[in-house]
Design a protein around this motif. Structure first.
Motif, PDB file in Angstrom:
ATOM      1  N   ASP A  83       0.839  -1.201   0.000  1.00  0.00           N
ATOM      2  CA  ASP A  83       0.000   0.000   0.000  1.00  0.00           C
ATOM      3  C   ASP A  83       0.872   1.249   0.000  1.00  0.00           C
ATOM      4  N   TYR A  84       0.915   1.931  -1.126  1.00  0.00           N
ATOM      5  CA  TYR A  84       1.662   3.181  -1.254  1.00  0.00           C
ATOM      6  C   TYR A  84       0.729   4.294  -1.722  1.00  0.00           C
ATOM      7  N   ASP A  85       0.831   5.427  -1.068  1.00  0.00           N
ATOM      8  CA  ASP A  85       0.144   6.639  -1.492  1.00  0.00           C
ATOM      9  C   ASP A  85       1.158   7.436  -2.313  1.00  0.00           C
ATOM     10  N   VAL A  86       0.980   7.454  -3.632  1.00  0.00           N
ATOM     11  CA  VAL A  86       2.000   7.949  -4.560  1.00  0.00           C
ATOM     12  C   VAL A  86       1.675   9.364  -5.026  1.00  0.00           C
ATOM     13  N   ALA A  87       2.675  10.243  -4.930  1.00  0.00           N
ATOM     14  CA  ALA A  87       2.552  11.611  -5.446  1.00  0.00           C
ATOM     15  C   ALA A  87       3.679  11.874  -6.433  1.00  0.00           C
ATOM     16  N   VAL A  88       3.423  12.767  -7.376  1.00  0.00           N
ATOM     17  CA  VAL A  88       4.416  13.085  -8.400  1.00  0.00           C
ATOM     18  C   VAL A  88       4.466  14.590  -8.601  1.00  0.00           C
ATOM     19  N   GLU A  89       5.707  15.114  -8.727  1.00  0.00           N
ATOM     20  CA  GLU A  89       5.907  16.536  -9.025  1.00  0.00           C
ATOM     21  C   GLU A  89       7.010  16.599 -10.066  1.00  0.00           C
ATOM     22  N   THR A  90       6.645  16.894 -11.313  1.00  0.00           N
ATOM     23  CA  THR A  90       7.595  16.855 -12.412  1.00  0.00           C
ATOM     24  C   THR A  90       7.487  18.103 -13.285  1.00  0.00           C
ATOM     25  N   GLY A  91       8.545  18.346 -14.046  1.00  0.00           N
ATOM     26  CA  GLY A  91       8.550  19.429 -15.023  1.00  0.00           C
ATOM     27  C   GLY A  91       9.505  19.068 -16.139  1.00  0.00           C
ATOM     28  N   GLY A  92       9.064  19.130 -17.383  1.00  0.00           N
ATOM     29  CA  GLY A  92       9.893  18.747 -18.510  1.00  0.00           C
ATOM     30  C   GLY A  92      11.167  19.572 -18.604  1.00  0.00           C
ATOM     31  N   GLY A  93      12.318  18.903 -18.732  1.00  0.00           N
ATOM     32  CA  GLY A  93      13.595  19.578 -18.897  1.00  0.00           C
ATOM     33  C   GLY A  93      14.083  20.315 -17.673  1.00  0.00           C
ATOM     34  N   ARG A  94      13.563  19.971 -16.519  1.00  0.00           N
ATOM     35  CA  ARG A  94      13.899  20.709 -15.294  1.00  0.00           C
ATOM     36  C   ARG A  94      14.923  19.971 -14.440  1.00  0.00           C
ATOM     37  N   SER A  95      15.681  20.758 -13.702  1.00  0.00           N
ATOM     38  CA  SER A  95      16.666  20.216 -12.762  1.00  0.00           C
ATOM     39  C   SER A  95      16.072  20.176 -11.361  1.00  0.00           C
ATOM     40  N   LEU A  96      16.777  19.519 -10.444  1.00  0.00           N
ATOM     41  CA  LEU A  96      16.325  19.519  -9.057  1.00  0.00           C
ATOM     42  C   LEU A  96      16.354  20.932  -8.479  1.00  0.00           C
ATOM     43  N   GLY A  97      17.306  21.741  -8.933  1.00  0.00           N
ATOM     44  CA  GLY A  97      17.358  23.126  -8.479  1.00  0.00           C
ATOM     45  C   GLY A  97      16.105  23.897  -8.844  1.00  0.00           C
ATOM     46  N   TRP A  98      15.532  23.620 -10.008  1.00  0.00           N
ATOM     47  CA  TRP A  98      14.288  24.278 -10.416  1.00  0.00           C
ATOM     48  C   TRP A  98      13.141  23.881  -9.495  1.00  0.00           C
ATOM     49  N   HIS A  99      13.064  22.617  -9.144  1.00  0.00           N
ATOM     50  CA  HIS A  99      12.004  22.181  -8.232  1.00  0.00           C
ATOM     51  C   HIS A  99      12.127  22.878  -6.884  1.00  0.00           C
ATOM     52  N   LEU A 100      13.353  23.064  -6.421  1.00  0.00           N
ATOM     53  CA  LEU A 100      13.563  23.777  -5.164  1.00  0.00           C
ATOM     54  C   LEU A 100      13.104  25.230  -5.268  1.00  0.00           C
ATOM     55  N   ALA A 101      13.443  25.874  -6.373  1.00  0.00           N
ATOM     56  CA  ALA A 101      13.138  27.297  -6.532  1.00  0.00           C
ATOM     57  C   ALA A 101      11.675  27.556  -6.853  1.00  0.00           C
ATOM     58  N   GLU A 102      11.067  26.694  -7.656  1.00  0.00           N
ATOM     59  CA  GLU A 102       9.730  26.965  -8.186  1.00  0.00           C
ATOM     60  C   GLU A 102       8.608  26.108  -7.600  1.00  0.00           C
ATOM     61  N   ARG A 103       8.922  24.983  -7.008  1.00  0.00           N
ATOM     62  CA  ARG A 103       7.877  24.064  -6.541  1.00  0.00           C
ATOM     63  C   ARG A 103       8.054  23.661  -5.076  1.00  0.00           C
ATOM     64  N   ARG A 104       8.855  24.393  -4.370  1.00  0.00           N
ATOM     65  CA  ARG A 104       9.152  24.025  -2.982  1.00  0.00           C
ATOM     66  C   ARG A 104       7.896  23.923  -2.123  1.00  0.00           C
ATOM     67  N   ALA A 105       6.984  24.864  -2.285  1.00  0.00           N
ATOM     68  CA  ALA A 105       5.772  24.861  -1.463  1.00  0.00           C
ATOM     69  C   ALA A 105       4.933  23.608  -1.682  1.00  0.00           C
ATOM     70  N   ARG A 106       5.036  23.014  -2.855  1.00  0.00           N
ATOM     71  CA  ARG A 106       4.220  21.826  -3.164  1.00  0.00           C
ATOM     72  C   ARG A 106       4.816  20.533  -2.614  1.00  0.00           C
ATOM     73  N   ILE A 107       6.139  20.513  -2.452  1.00  0.00           N
ATOM     74  CA  ILE A 107       6.786  19.271  -2.026  1.00  0.00           C
ATOM     75  C   ILE A 107       7.245  19.299  -0.575  1.00  0.00           C
ATOM     76  N   ASP A 108       7.232  20.469   0.049  1.00  0.00           N
ATOM     77  CA  ASP A 108       7.767  20.624   1.406  1.00  0.00           C
ATOM     78  C   ASP A 108       6.751  20.137   2.436  1.00  0.00           C
TER      79      ASP A 108
END
Length: 301
Positions: A83-108
């Motif tokens: 039993d896994y509750d699976v979430a995904v946060e992706t962006g085409g051509g993006r680096s991990l640094g982009w996720h930190l800068a632009e999507r932090r509120a969604r993954i934190d």
């Protein structure tokens, strides 16, 4: 003190709500493990049937209707009784640094597992340079560990790109197809070593592509045509993975994270059938994944 009937009803209602909250909290604690996938097109399955596979089975934090490799992982887990509750946060051509800068509120938030996948060349401006990747992995590890000190991070080391082997002006031009995957693995190992114990390990997906080629399951060079009976692990752009390639990626993540043998899914596994892979192809890829996990990507080399 004298209570009227209304007071008694209200107090019983409050006690009932409190009891229900306790039950729900206990259920959440004993129930599904949460897992977040952070990455780009190599995670969401660009250019293949994987991209829109069972999007209702996962939570896309960006609301883009992505299923991708996370949804295949979820399908494997269901069949294995996990039993896994699976979430995904992706962006085409993006680096991990982009996720930190632009999507932090969604993954934190608090997660039990987090899977991180960096840009395919580590640094778009400086291919092969792991400096930013390592720093961003450390920052993300701290971020998630604050929310849940027991979080387990897994790094997805990605595959060699035939388009870069063919093209000029990059570190892998004219090199053997395995070279890029091996270089990426070394960078991911460095990132893992500097973020332990939060990062539990590297999932050697790229080296598993090489394992499939060595085992005769997959073709080594999509530019010269695909040999009869072999799979093409890359898409038409010779850059992204094919459906078979993303299926292999999901097998590696499933086996590495859950500790289950990918072969236990069986040749008539449901996701393979959904995605148009034959039982023989599913079985071949499961055996490759098993061998890659057992040898940490070396496949007996």
């Amino acid at each position: 003190m004298v209570w009227n009937i209304g007071d008694m009803i209200r107090r019983r209602f409050v006690r009932s709500l409190a009891a229900a909250a306790i039950v729900l909290l206990a259920g959440a604690t004993a129930g599904a493990e949460t897992i977040l996938f952070v990455g780009n097109s190599f995670t969401f399955g660009a250019g293949s049937a994987a991209m829109r596979y069972r999007p209702d089975s996962v939570t896309d934090l960006n609301g883009e209707g992505i299923g991708g490799v996370p949804a295949i992982f979820r399908r494997f887990a269901e069949q294995a009784g996990l039993d896994y509750d699976v979430a995904v946060e992706t962006g085409g051509g993006r680096s991990l640094g982009w996720h930190l800068a632009e999507r932090r509120a969604r993954i934190d938030r608090a997660w039990d597992h987090v899977v991180l996948q960096e840009y395919s060349t580590l640094d778009a401006a400086r291919p092969g340079d792991p400096t930013r990747f390592i720093a961003d992995t450390q920052t993300l590890a701290r971020l998630f560990a604050v929310r849940n000190p027991g979080v387990r991070l897994h790094l997805t080391a990605t595959w060699s790109r035939p388009d870069l082997v063919r093209a000029g002006g990059n570190p892998w031009t004219g090199r053997p197809i395995a070279t890029m995957a091996n270089d990426l693995r070394r960078a991911y190992d460095r990132a893992a070593a500097q973020t332990r114990p939060v990062v539990r390990g590297v999932v050697p997906v790229g080296q598993t592509f090489t394992c499939a080629i060595r085992a005769g399951v997959a073709d080594a060079d999509p530019y010269d045509g695909i040999a009869p009976g072999k799979l093409n692990l890359w898409g038409d752009d010779h850059y992204h993975a094919s459906t078979a390639g993303y299926y292999l990626e999901a097998l590696m993540l499933f086996g590495s994270i859950t500790g289950r043998d990918p072969r236990s899914l069986g040749v008539r596994e449901a996701a393979a059938a959904d995605l148009g892979l034959s039982p023989r192809q599913a079985g071949d890829l499961q055996r490759v994944a098993h061998r890659a996990i057992a040898t940490d990507g070396a496949c007996g080399r």
